[in-house]
Design a protein around this motif. Structure first.
Motif, PDB file in Angstrom:
ATOM      1  N   ARG A   1       5.235   9.230   1.546  1.00 54.38           N
ATOM      2  CA  ARG A   1       3.902   9.771   1.264  1.00 54.38           C
ATOM      3  C   ARG A   1       2.879   9.209   2.252  1.00 54.38           C
ATOM      4  O   ARG A   1       1.751   8.850   1.894  1.00 54.38           O
ATOM      5  CB  ARG A   1       3.485   9.507  -0.186  1.00 54.38           C
TER       6      ARG A   1
ATOM      7  N   ASN B   1       0.829  -1.208   0.000  1.00 56.36           N
ATOM      8  CA  ASN B   1       0.000   0.000   0.000  1.00 56.36           C
ATOM      9  C   ASN B   1       0.865   1.261   0.000  1.00 56.36           C
ATOM     10  O   ASN B   1       0.571   2.226  -0.713  1.00 56.36           O
ATOM     11  CB  ASN B   1      -0.922  -0.016   1.214  1.00 56.36           C
ATOM     12  N   ASN B   2       1.947   1.246   0.808  1.00 58.72           N
ATOM     13  CA  ASN B   2       2.851   2.399   0.817  1.00 58.72           C
ATOM     14  C   ASN B   2       3.499   2.613  -0.544  1.00 58.72           C
ATOM     15  O   ASN B   2       3.615   3.737  -1.031  1.00 58.72           O
ATOM     16  CB  ASN B   2       3.938   2.209   1.877  1.00 58.72           C
TER      17      ASN B   2
ATOM     18  N   ASN C   1       1.044   4.061  -2.960  1.00 55.40           N
ATOM     19  CA  ASN C   1       0.836   5.494  -2.728  1.00 55.40           C
ATOM     20  C   ASN C   1       1.977   6.328  -3.285  1.00 55.40           C
ATOM     21  O   ASN C   1       1.767   7.396  -3.870  1.00 55.40           O
ATOM     22  CB  ASN C   1       0.709   5.768  -1.221  1.00 55.40           C
TER      23      ASN C   1
END
Length: 482
Positions: free
Chosen positions: A412, A82-83, A86
C-alpha cells in the motif's frame, strides 16, 4: 572543528593506538572514512606498505559515527512501522495504532548497528595486513612527510604518496545563537546523550538532510517546521521530484517556510526562538529544539601548504590526482558528490592509479546515484531533463506510475513513479528519476544502465523476479517508442 575531540569514541584495537611501526611507507592515507579505507584495502592487496591515520581509531568516518548509517538505522524503524500501519489500518485494523516506537528505542538500535560495524572494521583492517591503522591526528609537513600525534607520542613518517581523505564538517550559520542549535552529531552520533525528543523542532535548511530529518520526526508525532532561504526546498532537484516531496511533507504535517533567511536563534522560556527574514518582514518561530541542517563543507585545514586547495576544496582530476603527481584525494574533501558511496569509488580509483604507477583509471561521476530517504524516497542518476536540454541532447522520456506496480500495491505504498531518460538517436539510457518505495534500491539498476551504455531495449527485455519493486524498471522501459 577540533580533531580528536568526540563525546564518545568508537571501539578500537590496542594495536591501533601505538605509533607507526615503520619510518617510511609507500602510501600514507589521511582519514579512514569512505575516501580512505577502501583505497587502503586495495593498496594493501597490491602489496604496497600503507599507513592509514584517523582520529577516531576506526573506519567509517562521519558516515558511520553520525551520518548515513545511524540516521538510516533510525529511519528504517520509522519507515517499516509506517508501512505496516498503512497496510493494516486500510483494512480496518486499528490495533497497530497502539504500537509506538520511541526515540530511545530507535537510538538503541542504531547504537547496536554502529557497534557491530566498528568491530567488523577492526577485523577487516587486520585482514588487510600489512596495512596499518593508527589512531592519531595527522599533520602534513610536505607532500612526502607527515607528523602523527597520538596518545602520549608523536612521530614523523615519510610517504612515497599521499591519499588525502579528510572528509567534511557540518556548516553552522554565522548568526547570533548558532551554538543553541543541534545537528547530526547530537541526533545520530555514536551513543549520543540526546535521547529525548521535544514536542516541536525547527529545522534550518531544506536540503536532503533537513528533509529526511523532518520526515523522521514528524512520523513520531513531533511538530516540524523547515526554514529554507531559497524559493524551494531541495535545490538542484527536478521540479517533478520536489513537487512530490513537498506534497508528502504537507500530508505529514510539516510546515515549510521558503524565502526565509534565519537571522538569529535565542532562548525563550525553555524553548528556542528562531528569527528569520521573510518577504513580508522579520518573523519568529518557536521550537523545543533547533536543528541546523544547512550542509557540510570539505575539511581542508592544514592542506593550504600543498597548494592543492581551490575554492575551499581539494582540486582533483577525474583520476583523483591533485596538482601534485604523488598526492591524490578522495571523498568529501574534494567537494563533489559528497556521498559515502562516491567516496568509496573515488578512493578505489585513486588506489588503482597508484598501484598502476600512472593515472589511467577515472571515476564515472555521471553514474553515481543520489538518494533522498524521504517518505516516499526519491533518487536520481545521470542526466536530468533540464541538463539534457541545456547540453542540447535530443531525448525522450518514459514514465511508469508505481500505483500500477504489484509490490507497491502489496505494501500500500503506491505513491510515485519511475522515469527513464533516453537519448533519442542511440536509445541509450542517459538518466533516471524515481519517487516511491525503495527508490534508493531501484536507482542502482538504472545507474548500471547509465554506466554500461545500456539501451532501453536491454532494460525492456530484462526479466525481474515477481513481485518485486524492480519490475517497475522493465515496465517503464517497455513503454518506449519513438
Amino acid at each position: 572543528m577540533e580533531l580528536g575531540n568526540y563525546p564518545v569514541y568508537p571501539p578500537t584495537d590496542p594495536e591501533f593506538e601505538k605509533p607507526p611501526k615503520k619510518d617510511r611507507y609507500d602510501v600514507v592515507i589521511i582519514g579512514a572514512g569512505g575516501g580512505g579505507y577502501h583505497g587502503s584495502f586495495e593498496l594493501s592487496k597490491g602489496g604496497l606498505r600503507a599507513l592509514m591515520i584517523d582520529d577516531k581509531g576506526n573506519l567509517g568516518g562521519s558516515c558511520l559515527y553520525e551520518g548515513c548509517i545511524p540516521s538510516k538505522a533510525v529511519r528504517m524503524g520509522i519507515h517499516l512501522l509506517n508501512n505496516l500501519r498503512n497496510m493494516l489500518t486500510a483494512v480496518g485494523n486499528n490495533d497497530i495504532n497502539g504500537v509506538r516506537l520511541t526515540w530511545e528505542n530507535l537510538l538503541d538500535n542504531k547504537d547496536w548497528v554502529q557497534e557491530l560495524r566498528y568491530h567488523q572494521h577492526v577485523r577487516e583492517v587486520k585482514e588487510h595486513a600489512p596495512l596499518e591503522l593508527v589512531k592519531g591526528i595527522a599533520t602534513i609537513l610536505d607532500n612526502n612527510k607527515v607528523k602523527i600525534s597520538g596518545a602520549g607520542w608523536s612521530k614523523e613518517v615519510e610517504a612515497g604518496r599521499l591519499l588525502v581523505a579528510t572528509g567534511s564538517i557540518p556548516i553552522k550559520l554565522p548568526i547570533p545563537g548558532s551554538d543553541l542549535s543541534i545537528g547530526s552529531m547530537e541526533l545520530f552520533g555514536y551513543k549520543t546523550g540526546h535521547r529525548k525528543l521535544p514536542g516541536s523542532v525547527v529545522v534550518i535548511g531544506g536540503g536532503y538532510i533537513g528533509v529526511e530529518v523532518a520526515f523522521m520526526l514528524s512520523r513520531l508525532g513531533v511538530k516540524v517546521t523547515i526554514v529554507e532561504m531559497l524559493p524551494r526546498i531541495l535545490n538542484g532537484w527536478s521540479n517533478d521530484v520536489v513537487t512530490e516531496i513537498e506534497r508528502s511533507l504537507e500530508r505529514s504535517g510539516v510546515t515549510v517556510l521558503t524565502n526565509s533567511k534565519v537571522a538569529a536563534i535565542r532562548e525563550d522560556g525553555g524553548e528556542k526562538l528562531v528569527e528569520y527574514d521573510s518577504p513580508s518582514g522579520r518573523r519568529t518561530i518557536k521550537g523545543g529544539e533547533v536543528i541546523m541542517a544547512v550542509g557540510r563543507k570539505p575539511y581542508v585545514e592544514g592542506l593550504d601548504g600543498l597548494g592543492i586547495v581551490e575554492k575551499g576544496r581539494v582540486s582533483v582530476e577525474s583520476t583523483m590526482m591533485t596538482k601534485l603527481p604523488n598526492v591524490y584525494a578522495a571523498g568529501d574533501v574534494t567537494g563533489q558528490y559528497m556521498l559515502f558511496h562516491a567516496a568509496v569509488k573515488e578512493s578505489t580509483i585513486a588506489a588503482w592509479n597508484m598501484l598502476h604507477g600512472t593515472p589511467i583509471y577515472e571515476v564515472n561521476f555521471n553514474s553515481i546515484p543520489v538518494t533522498i530517504f524521504s517518505e516516499p524516497e526519491a533518487a536520481v542518476v545521470g542526466l536530468t531533463e533540464d541538463v539534457a536540454k541545456a547540453r542540447g541532447v535530443p531525448y525522450v522520456t518514459v514514465k511508469y506510475p508505481l500505483e500500477d506496480d504489484a509490490y507497491a500495491q502489496i505494501l500500500r505504498a503506491r505513491e510515485g513513479w519511475l522515469k527513464l531518460i533516453i537519448e533519442r538517436d542511440t536509445q541509450r539510457i542517459i538518466g533516471g528519476e524515481i519517487v516511491g518505495e525503495d527508490a534508493s534500491l531501484i536507482i542502482n539498476e538504472v545507474a548500471l544502465a547509465v554506466a554500461t551504455n545500456a539501451r532501453v531495449k536491454d532494460l525492456s527485455l530484462l526479466a525481474h523476479a515477481h513481485p518485486t519493486i524492480f519490475e517497475s524498471v522493465d515496465r517503464a522501459a517497455i513503454r518506449f517508442k519513438l
